[in-house]
Motif scaffolding. Structure first.
Motif: not given
Length: 382
Positions: A128-134, A148-160
Motif C-alpha cells: 500500500n501507499a501508506r505502510p502498515g504498522l508491521a 509498490t508505489f513511489a512516495g511510500t514513506k519507508l526508510p531506504g525504500a526501492t520501488v519494485v
C-alpha cells in the motif's frame, strides 16, 4: 548462488498472500532447488492458498496489539512470546534461513523480530501507499525494502511495484502477444460479444454496497450506450443487484439481457481481458493489476481505514489512467453523468488505458526477487 532457504511471512488478506505467492513462483523459477517456507495464521486466506501452491505453511498465532484496556492486555505478553517462538523455530530450524521476506500483517511482526534475533537478513515488501504498522517496524532494520508505489514513506525504500499473481501475469503476456485474441477468448467464456464495450463492476469478494447500488441504479443509461455489464456484486449480494436492475430496466421498458450479475468471478482474468472500463475499489492489487493490463478505471476508495486506497490510485489517476470519486459521491446520477458517456467514447477509453499502462509495473515479482537475492549476497559477504 547456493541453494536457498527462504521464509516468507504474510497473511490474513489477499493483499498479503498474492504478492507472497507471486514472489515464491519467481524464486522457484530462478532456483528450482530452493526450500520455501511460509508463515501464516490458521484462519486467513493463506491457510488454503499457500498449501495449494505446494508451499509448507508454519502456523504462527495471530496476536493483534490490544488497543484498549481489557484482559487481552494481560494475555498479550505470553501470546507474543509464543508467536515469536513459532516464527523463530521456522527461521532457524534445521539450516537457518538465508532471508525472511515479509509482506505485512499479523505474522510479519514476530517474523521480523525473530529474524533480527537470529541475525537473518530481512526484506520487507509494502503493497500500500501508506505502510502498515508491521512493515514500518520491519523497515527500521531491514536489509532491503521494496514498495509498490513511489512516495511510500519507508526508510531506504526501492520501488519494485506489486508482484502480480500468476493468472494476471499470464494475461499480461497474452495481451502483449495479441490483445484482441485474448479478449475474444475470454468474451466467449463469459458469453459476451467481444466487439461491444464491456463495463466490469467489482467491489471485491465481499462486494461494496455503494458501488452496487450506484451502478445498478444507472443500468438503463449504461445499457443505452450499447455496453455490456459484468457486475460482481460480492458473496450473497447478487440478488439485491439483480432486483434493482430488473426494477429500473422494467420501468424504462429496456431489456436487461446484457447486464450480467454474479456474486463472484473465480477466474477474474476473463473479466479483465474483456473490460474496457472498470468501476471498483482502489486496493493496491486492483490498482496495480489494472495499470499493468492498461485498463482504465473509476476508482471508489474505501471510506474507512487510513485513506491508503485514495493514495494507491493517486499515481495512475494523475497520469490520466483513471478517475477518483469519493464513496459518498457515487450515486446513480453520478454514474449516469460520468460513466455512461465514457462508455460511448472508446477512443478516449483506449487513450486512458495507454496512460494507465505507462505507469503500470508488469515485472514486480522479478524486481522483488532481485532485491531478495541482493540482500542474501550482501548478508553472505558480511
Amino acid at each position: 548462488m547456493a541453494e536457498l532457504r527462504l521464509v516468507l511471512a504474510g497473511g490474513g488478506t489477499a493483499g498479503h498472500v498474492n504478492p507472497l505467492l507471486a514472489l515464491a513462483a519467481e524464486l522457484r523459477r530462478r532456483h528450482p532447488g530452493a526450500e520455501l517456507l511460509a508463515l501464516g495464521t490458521a484462519t486467513g486466506l493463506e491457510a488454503e492458498l499457500i498449501p495449494a501452491a505446494g508451499i509448507d505453511l508454519v502456523e504462527v498465532p495471530r496476536v493483534p496489539l490490544p488497543r484498549r484496556p481489557s484482559m487481552d492486555v494481560l494475555r498479550f505478553p505470553s501470546r507474543w512470546r509464543r508467536a515469536v517462538a513459532a516464527a523463530q523455530g521456522a527461521i532457524t530450524g534445521g539450516r537457518p534461513a538465508d532471508a525472511v521476506v515479509g509482506f505485512g500483517g499479523y505474522v510479519a511482526t514476530p517474523a521480523y523480530i525473530a529474524a533480527r534475533r537470529a541475525g537473518v537478513p530481512v526484506v520487507v515488501h509494502e503493497q500500500n501507499a501508506r505502510p502498515g504498522l508491521a512493515n514500518r517496524l520491519g523497515a527500521r532494520f531491514a536489509s532491503a525494502v521494496g514498495v509498490t508505489f513511489a512516495g511510500t514513506k519507508l526508510p531506504g525504500a526501492t520501488v519494485v511495484g506489486l508482484p502480480l499473481r500468476s493468472a494476471i501475469s499470464d494475461l499480461v503476456s497474452a495481451r502483449e502477444i495479441d490483445t484482441a485474441e485474448a479478449r475474444r477468448a475470454s468474451a466467449a467464456t463469459l458469453g459476451l460479444d467481444a466487439d461491444r464495450p464491456v463495463l466490469l463492476v467489482t467491489g471485491g469478494s465481499l462486494g461494496a454496497a455503494r458501488v452496487n447500488s450506484a451502478v445498478a441504479g444507472a443500468a438503463v443509461e449504461i445499457l443505452g450506450t450499447g455496453a455490456q455489464v459484468v457486475h460482481l456484486a460480492g458473496a450473497g449480494k447478487d440478488e439485491d443487484v439483480r432486483r434493482t436492475v430488473a426494477e429500473v430496466t422494467a420501468a424504462a421498458g429496456v431489456p436487461a439481457d446484457d447486464y450480467h450479475v454474479l456474486g463472484y468471478l473465480e477466474q477474474m482474468q476473463h473479466g479483465l481481458a474483456c473490460a474496457d472500463l472498470v468501476v471498483g475499489r482502489a486496493g493496491a492489487g486492483t490498482v496495480c493489476e489494472l495499470a499493468a493490463l492498461g485498463i482504465p478505471a473509476i476508482y471508489v476508495p474505501l471510506p474507512i481505514g487510513n485513506g491508503e486506497q485514495r493514495l494507491n490510485a493517486a499515481g495512475v489517476v494523475a497520469a490520466g489512467g483513471g478517475t477518483l470519486v469519493a464513496d459518498a459521491e457515487l450515486t446513480p446520477d453520478w454514474v449516469r453523468q460520468h460513466v455512461a458517456p465514457l462508455l460511448s467514447e472508446r477512443d478516449r477509453l483506449r487513450a486512458m488505458g495507454e496512460r494507465a499502462a505507462a505507469v503500470g509495473v508488469r515485472d514486480g515479482a522479478a524486481r522483488l526477487a532481485d532485491l531478495v537475492e541482493h540482500a542474501i549476497e550482501s548478508g553472505r559477504r558480511s
